[in-house]
Structures are given as structure tokens and as C-alpha cells.
Design an enzyme around this catalytic site. Structure first.
Site, PDB file in Angstrom:
ATOM      1  N   ASP A 138      49.970  27.307  88.248  1.00  0.00           N
ATOM      2  CA  ASP A 138      51.296  27.049  88.809  1.00  0.00           C
ATOM      3  C   ASP A 138      51.536  28.054  89.926  1.00  0.00           C
ATOM      4  O   ASP A 138      50.634  28.814  90.303  1.00  0.00           O
ATOM      5  CB  ASP A 138      52.385  27.144  87.736  1.00  0.00           C
ATOM      6  CG  ASP A 138      53.525  26.171  87.990  1.00  0.00           C
ATOM      7  OD1 ASP A 138      54.223  26.333  89.017  1.00  0.00           O
ATOM      8  OD2 ASP A 138      53.727  25.248  87.181  1.00  0.00           O
ATOM      9  N   CYS A 185      49.377  22.915 104.070  1.00  0.00           N
ATOM     10  CA  CYS A 185      49.639  22.194 105.310  1.00  0.00           C
ATOM     11  C   CYS A 185      49.650  23.168 106.483  1.00  0.00           C
ATOM     12  O   CYS A 185      49.990  24.346 106.341  1.00  0.00           O
ATOM     13  CB  CYS A 185      50.971  21.444 105.218  1.00  0.00           C
ATOM     14  SG  CYS A 185      50.899  19.994 104.133  1.00  0.00           S
ATOM     15  N   CYS A 220      49.158  15.373 108.135  1.00  0.00           N
ATOM     16  CA  CYS A 220      49.572  14.398 107.115  1.00  0.00           C
ATOM     17  C   CYS A 220      50.287  13.210 107.745  1.00  0.00           C
ATOM     18  O   CYS A 220      50.119  12.063 107.301  1.00  0.00           O
ATOM     19  CB  CYS A 220      50.467  15.072 106.079  1.00  0.00           C
ATOM     20  SG  CYS A 220      49.604  16.240 104.997  1.00  0.00           S
ATOM     21  N   GLU A 240      57.382  17.204  90.734  1.00  0.00           N
ATOM     22  CA  GLU A 240      58.205  18.118  91.539  1.00  0.00           C
ATOM     23  C   GLU A 240      57.539  18.521  92.860  1.00  0.00           C
ATOM     24  O   GLU A 240      57.645  19.662  93.299  1.00  0.00           O
ATOM     25  CB  GLU A 240      58.566  19.373  90.729  1.00  0.00           C
ATOM     26  CG  GLU A 240      59.452  19.084  89.531  1.00  0.00           C
ATOM     27  CD  GLU A 240      59.863  20.345  88.795  1.00  0.00           C
ATOM     28  OE1 GLU A 240      61.016  20.417  88.359  1.00  0.00           O
ATOM     29  OE2 GLU A 240      59.013  21.252  88.645  1.00  0.00           O
ATOM     30  N   HIS A 290      53.401  22.945  92.983  1.00  0.00           N
ATOM     31  CA  HIS A 290      53.195  24.051  92.041  1.00  0.00           C
ATOM     32  C   HIS A 290      51.855  24.737  92.313  1.00  0.00           C
ATOM     33  O   HIS A 290      51.119  25.074  91.376  1.00  0.00           O
ATOM     34  CB  HIS A 290      53.252  23.542  90.595  1.00  0.00           C
ATOM     35  CG  HIS A 290      54.615  23.085  90.162  1.00  0.00           C
ATOM     36  ND1 HIS A 290      55.609  23.946  89.771  1.00  0.00           N
ATOM     37  CD2 HIS A 290      55.153  21.827  90.078  1.00  0.00           C
ATOM     38  CE1 HIS A 290      56.703  23.254  89.456  1.00  0.00           C
ATOM     39  NE2 HIS A 290      56.453  21.971  89.643  1.00  0.00           N
TER      40      HIS A 290
END
Length: 643
Positions: free
Chosen positions: A229, A305, A369, A356, A292
Site C-alpha cells: 500500500d 505517470c 495515458c 480507490e 495505493h
């Protein structure tokens, strides 16, 4: 001192007050109150022992088929009694039973393979003709005990049921006797899961084993380990050592045994898998993607990214980072990670998260993207999840595994109408968001996906158990999930058998933001896990809140003796004192003994805190004055002074 004087004499009449020797008075009052307190404690202990001291009084989860035999017929464990196992594959179960009988009865039985000529036996046997992987038969007669099942796990569950019979029927147990009984039992729900979150706060491997040992006693058969996480990467990946060199160390000043730092070696996890398997517990690993992921991106920043490259990555801080959907390096790396993960965990399933993901802060702002989105003719940024998981799940399948994913809908609360993206039919989904489980049940039934239920309003064990209870950190206004609410959970949601047939599991989740050690984990888990165990195992027609509550007390006593931290559900006595006249009568009787009117636990507490001037033969103020007067007389006599 003036306060004490006022407290002690406030209920006296208006006659002139005698001078009080405060020290003597306090001694008298303290003794009186101690007698009252001890009396109350003894009465509570006696009353708890009278709830139902019999062979059914500690069974959790409650079996689905019980045949009570002649209670006068009992099997006595005496000299010459032994444990008989049908094959060497049951060696662990036999040793587990041997240890359990030594702890419960103080006797150590020998273990023998195959039938012996003399002596009474406790027989353990695998019987493939019994239908159901966890279906066991426990048969107790005056001639012996037999535990049979189709698998080792089924036999193990028969032994845990026998253990609870001995725990509840303590009078016979102390005499090494077991009342005749037949139990033929199997679970309602196939997967009964608990989840630990060592990613947020690391839990040493021995503590995880302790957690497994306790959950197995209540017939949980899956432990989901949330291993990665934002706060940490907790599994060794040999091809990528920086995952743990950086991702498992968020506190430069801390050691490597938790709570902030630490990771599991692959050999430690293999050992954990073996330990759990002996107790019929499967370990399912979870590595959460594409969100996460701050820990892995901190170790390998090129996986995020492009527009996040300049951000300082802080492990432990929720930065809402995601893996880049258009970066081939992401897929290459996770193919290798999943390969190592599959080699460590023999489970048929690998959990890849999918929850999430803050798409609007990552993929929506990423030029790469957005180019991918245009090339694939997607209209929504969230559609990139199809591309992302299309690749990731192929790696899972290549390892001969099946995927688990958190079920995400097009809204995080009602109204919601469809999946966030298209889940493949071989993916088992887990519902979790408050109030969205009925919609998840409907959608998975339509799409043909198996479903595990972990609804926040019933099974989130990181939520508080009572008003103003823990957690004291990261409490964002969490709803209260009481013991009684967990017990009220019906995994079928009242649907027909056909409409709930695709529901394959229930899961109690223990998110670790505020859980820094195993004691806190246990405190948040129990006794709520007892309620969920019964919800997952026992058919609705055999469930009763009143019965469960009475059966719980012996198990809480066991947990206390075993050193397992749990929250004492004191509110049950306060709020439900009128139940069947039992607690009502208890409070009333004890209240009578201490000279007070008590209908509830609160009344009793108030009575214990009141001044001691209740109906009794001895008034401590008068007694103190008598002793003072006697001393004065003795002093006068010694000085030759008459009255």
C-alpha cells in the site's frame, strides 16, 4: 477532607453528629465496600457459570445439525484410552487433539495408527464418501469418540468442535467425561475470511501465526494478507530488492520489526502458509494496484505517470499516486512480481486490489495515458482500467491462478447502477463500500461473477465497536459497528437460494492505519469475529442472538486465558438486563444482597458507589464513634479521671 465528611454523613438524620475518627471510618467503609465488591464479583462468576454449563454452551459457530443423546451416557477418558488415526496424513490433527486434551483434562493420550485390540479410542478418520470438503461428523458415545470427514480440514473442524464441548461442559470435563452427542455439520458459506493489513503497520510473522491459530478455532478458512500500500511494501521480491530496501522502510529511526518498518522474506511466508494449512487456513496475498502504490513508486519512480515525476515520493503519505497505464515497464515488472508471488502462495487466487484509484489526478492528467485512451477509442478515463487489468490478469492466469478484485461501481455511494469497468467472469469480486453490497449482489448475479461480502456496515473491524471506543487515530467519523450488528449480518440478504448462490464468501476486514501491533488487532477483531464466524457458518434457522451471547462468555474466558486481547462487551449487560429475566434477576438479587434496588448493571455500579448507610446491622460511623469513646474511657481510667 470536607468532601469526604459530606459524602459519608449526607444521608444521616438531623441529630447532632458525633465527632468522627476519619481514619477509622475510612477503614470501616473500605472493608464494607470490599465485601460488597467481592460479593458482586462472586455472584457474577457464579451466575456466568450457570448460564448453560453443558455440552452446547460454548459452541461457536453453532453447528447446523445436532442430535442430543442420553446425557447420562458418557465416554470416560481413562487409562488405556488412546487416539487412533486412520492414516499418517492426520498426524498433525492427532497431535493437536493430544495437546488439547492435555490442556482441558490434564491427560496425555498415546497416538496409534490403525485399530488396537484393547482400550477405548478417539478415532480420527478421512472418509471420502462424505460430501462437502469441510463436512465433518463428530460422534460421541459411551464406547468412544469418532471424528470423520472428507478432508483433513473437516477432521480438524470436528476436533475444534470437540474442544468447545469440553470448554463449555466444564464439570464433566474436569472428571474426564464427555456426554453422548452426535454432530453432523458443514458450513453455509464456503470462504470465511479475515483480513490483516501489515502494509500500513508491519506485524511480525509470529504475531500473524498467533492470529491464524485463533481464527482457525472458529472455523475461518482464509486469511487475506494486504501486503502492499502507500505505507509500505511488505514482501520480498528477489528480482527487485529496492521494493523492500526502500518500500519497507518508512521510518529512518525505527527497527525492522514494526510497526513502521519491516517485510516478510519469501521463506517466512512459505512457513506461514504451511502453518496455516495445517489449521485449514488458506493465505491469499493482496498487492494493491493501480492505486495505493506510493511505496513501489517511491522505490521505482519511473512507474508513475509522467506528470508526477517531479513530486517527492513520501512512503506513508497518501499522495493518490497510481501506476501509469501506458507504461510498458509497469507490466513487465508486475509480470515478474506476480510470478514470484505465485511461487510463494499455493492459493488458487491472487488479490490485485483495484479500489480507490484516483484516476482524475493521474491518468486523466497523463499525456501518455490520454494518448492510449484515444488509441483505444475509450470515452471515459476509467475505461483504461479495462486495458490495465486486461494485462495484469493475464499474468495471474499464466500462473494458473484466478483473480480477486474489490468491487467498484460507477459511484462510491448510492445511487450506483453499474460496474466502474468491465470485470471478467473469472474474477471473484469483493463488495465493501457502505450500503452498496445489495447492488453488488445484483450486478454480480447478472454478470456471473462470484462474490465475497465484506460490507463496511457489518464487517469492517477497524471501525469502532462502541461510542468513543478505539480507534483514536485515523477516525474520519467511522460508523460504529457493534457486536450485535455484526451478528445481525445475513450473508444472503434475505434472497432466495438461487439469487444468493453466487455468494461464496464473507470477510472481516481489519485495515491497519491505527493498528500498530497484534494486541490492537485482536482487540478490534474479537468478539466481533465470533459473531461473523457464526454468520458465515450457521444457517439462519439455527441462529439466535440470545443463544450466541450466552455461548460467547465461555469463549471470552478462553481468550483471556490464552492471552488474546479483546474488547469486553459490557454494554450487553447494561442494555439487555431484562432478557429472559436472567440478567434482570441477577442484578435484582445482587442488589438485594448489598441493600440496594438494582435492575441494570448501571444501577449496580451506582449502588456500589453510594455511601454505605444502607440497611445493615452495623453502621460504620456509629462503630467508629463507639471505638473512639472506648479509647477515651480507657484513657480517662488510666489517668484516674471519672465521668
Amino acid at each position: 477532607m470536607r468532601f469526604l465528611l459530606k459524602l459519608f454523613v449526607q444521608n444521616q438524620n438531623d441529630k447532632p453528629k458525633p465527632h468522627i475518627d476519619i481514619q477509622e471510618h475510612l477503614v470501616a467503609v473500605t472493608k464494607h465496600k470490599m465485601i460488597k465488591a467481592v460479593t458482586l464479583l462472586i455472584c457474577l462468576l457464579v451466575q456466568s457459570s450457570l448460564f448453560a454449563q453443558d455440552n452446547l454452551s460454548a459452541l461457536i459457530p453453532f453447528p447446523n445439525k445436532i442430535v442430543q443423546k442420553d446425557m447420562q451416557r458418557k465416554f470416560t477418558i481413562a487409562e488405556g484410552t488412546y487416539i487412533e488415526l486412520s492414516s499418517d496424513s492426520l498426524s498433525f490433527e492427532a497431535e493437536y487433539l493430544q495437546k488439547m486434551l492435555r490442556e482441558r483434562m490434564g491427560v496425555t493420550l498415546s497416538i496409534k495408527k490403525g485399530p488396537a485390540k484393547n482400550g477405548k479410542a478417539i478415532k480420527l478418520e478421512i472418509t471420502p464418501s462424505i460430501k462437502g470438503r469441510e463436512h465433518y461428523v463428530l460422534n460421541i458415545s459411551d464406547r468412544g469418540i469418532s471424528v470423520t470427514g472428507a478432508t483433513r480440514g473437516a477432521v480438524f473442524y470436528g476436533i475444534t468442535t470437540l474442544d468447545q464441548i469440553l470448554l463449555g461442559d466444564i464439570i464433566n470435563t474436569k472428571q474426564r467425561r464427555v456426554s453422548a452427542l452426535l454432530i453432523e455439520d458443514q458450513p453455509r458459506i464456503a470462504s470465511r475470511m479475515l483480513m490483516l493489513d501489515p502494509a500500513r503497520h508491519f506485524l511480525p510473522i509470529d504475531d500473524v501465526k498467533l492470529f491464524v491459530a485463533q481464527m482457525a478455532k472458529y472455523k475461518y478458512n482464509v486469511l487475506q494478507l494486504h501486503l502492499t500500500d502507500d505505507q509500505g511494501w511488505r514482501i520480498e521480491i528477489k528480482k527487485y530488492p529496492m521494493l523492500t530496501d526502500i518500500g519497507a522502510r518508512r521510518n529512518p529511526k525505527g527497527g525492522m520489526k514494526g510497526p513502521d518498518n519491516g517485510f516478510y522474506t519469501q521463506e517466512q511466508l512459505r512457513d506461514l502458509v504451511r502453518y496455516a494449512a495445517d489449521r485449514n487456513v488458506e493465505i491469499i496475498p493482496e498487492i494493491d494496484i493501480p492505486g495505493h502504490t506510493s511505496a513501489i513508486i517511491a522505490a521505482y519512480p519511473q512507474l508513475g505517470c509522467k506528470h508526477t515525476d517531479t513530486l517527492t515520493k513520501v512512503i506513508g503519505k497518501n499522495m493518490n499516486l497510481m501506476l501509469c497505464a501506458s507504461n510498458d515497464a509497469v507490466y513487465e515488472m508486475y509480470k515478474n512480481i506476480i510470478g514470484e508471488l505465485a511461487a510463494v502462495f499455493p492459493s488458487k487466487q491472487i488479490h490485485l486490489g483495484g479500489d480507490e484509484s484516483v484516476i482524475e489526478e493521474n491518468w486523466a492528467k497523463c499525456d501518455r495515458c490520454q494518448s492510449l485512451k484515444k488509441r483505444l477509442n475509450y470515452e471515459k478515463d476509467s475505461s483504461l482500467m479495462n486495458y490495465f487489468f486486461g494485462k495484469m490478469l493475464s499474468f495471474v492466469r499464466e500462473e494458473g491462478k484466478l483473480p480477486l478484485l474489490w468491487c467498484e461501481l460507477d459511484n462510491i455511494r448510492l445511487p450506483a447502477s453499474k460496474y466502474l469497468f468491465s470485470y471478467p467472469k473469472d474474477a471473484t469480486l469483493i463488495s465493501w463500500r457502505n450500503d452498496l453490497t445489495p447492488k453488488c449482489i445484483e450486478l454480480t448475479r447478472q454478470s456471473g461473477n462470484p462474490l465475497i461480502l465484506a460490507p463496511g456496515e457489518f464487517t469492517y473491524f477497524d471501525y469502532p465497536q462502541y461510542t468513543n471506543d478505539l480507534p483514536e487515530e485515523n477516525n474520519w467519523g467511522m460508523p460504529i459497528t457493534t457486536l450485535k450488528k455484526v451478528y445481525a449480518f445475513d450473508p444472503g440478504y434475505g434472497l432466495s437460494e438461487q439469487d444468493q448462490a453466487h455468494i461464496v464468501g464473507v470477510c472481516g476486514t481489519l485495515w491497519g492505519e491505527a493498528i500498530k501491533d497484534i494486541n490492537r488487532a485482536f482487540y478490534m477483531t474479537y468478539p466481533r469475529a465470533l459473531a461473523l464466524a457464526e454468520a458465515g457458518w450457521t444457517n439462519m434457522e439455527h441462529r439466535s442472538w440470545d443463544s450466541f451471547r450466552d455461548r460467547m462468555y465461555s469463549n471470552l474466558s478462553y481468550l483471556l486465558k490464552a492471552g488474546v486481547s479483546f474488547r469486553v462487551p459490557f454494554e450487553l449487560a447494561q442494555k439487555e438486563g431484562n432478557r429472559d429475566g436472567v440478567a434482570h434477576g441477577l442484578f435484582e438479587n445482587i442488589g438485594h444482597m448489598i441493600g440496594a434496588t438494582a435492575k441494570t448493571g448501571t444501577d449496580l455500579l451506582n449502588a456500589l458507589m453510594e455511601p454505605v448507610y444502607v440497611a445493615s446491622e452495623v453502621n460504620p460511623v456509629e462503630e467508629a464513634e463507639k471505638r473512639r469513646e472506648k479509647k477515651r474511657e480507657n484513657l480517662d481510667q488510666s489517668q484516674g479521671i471519672g465521668r
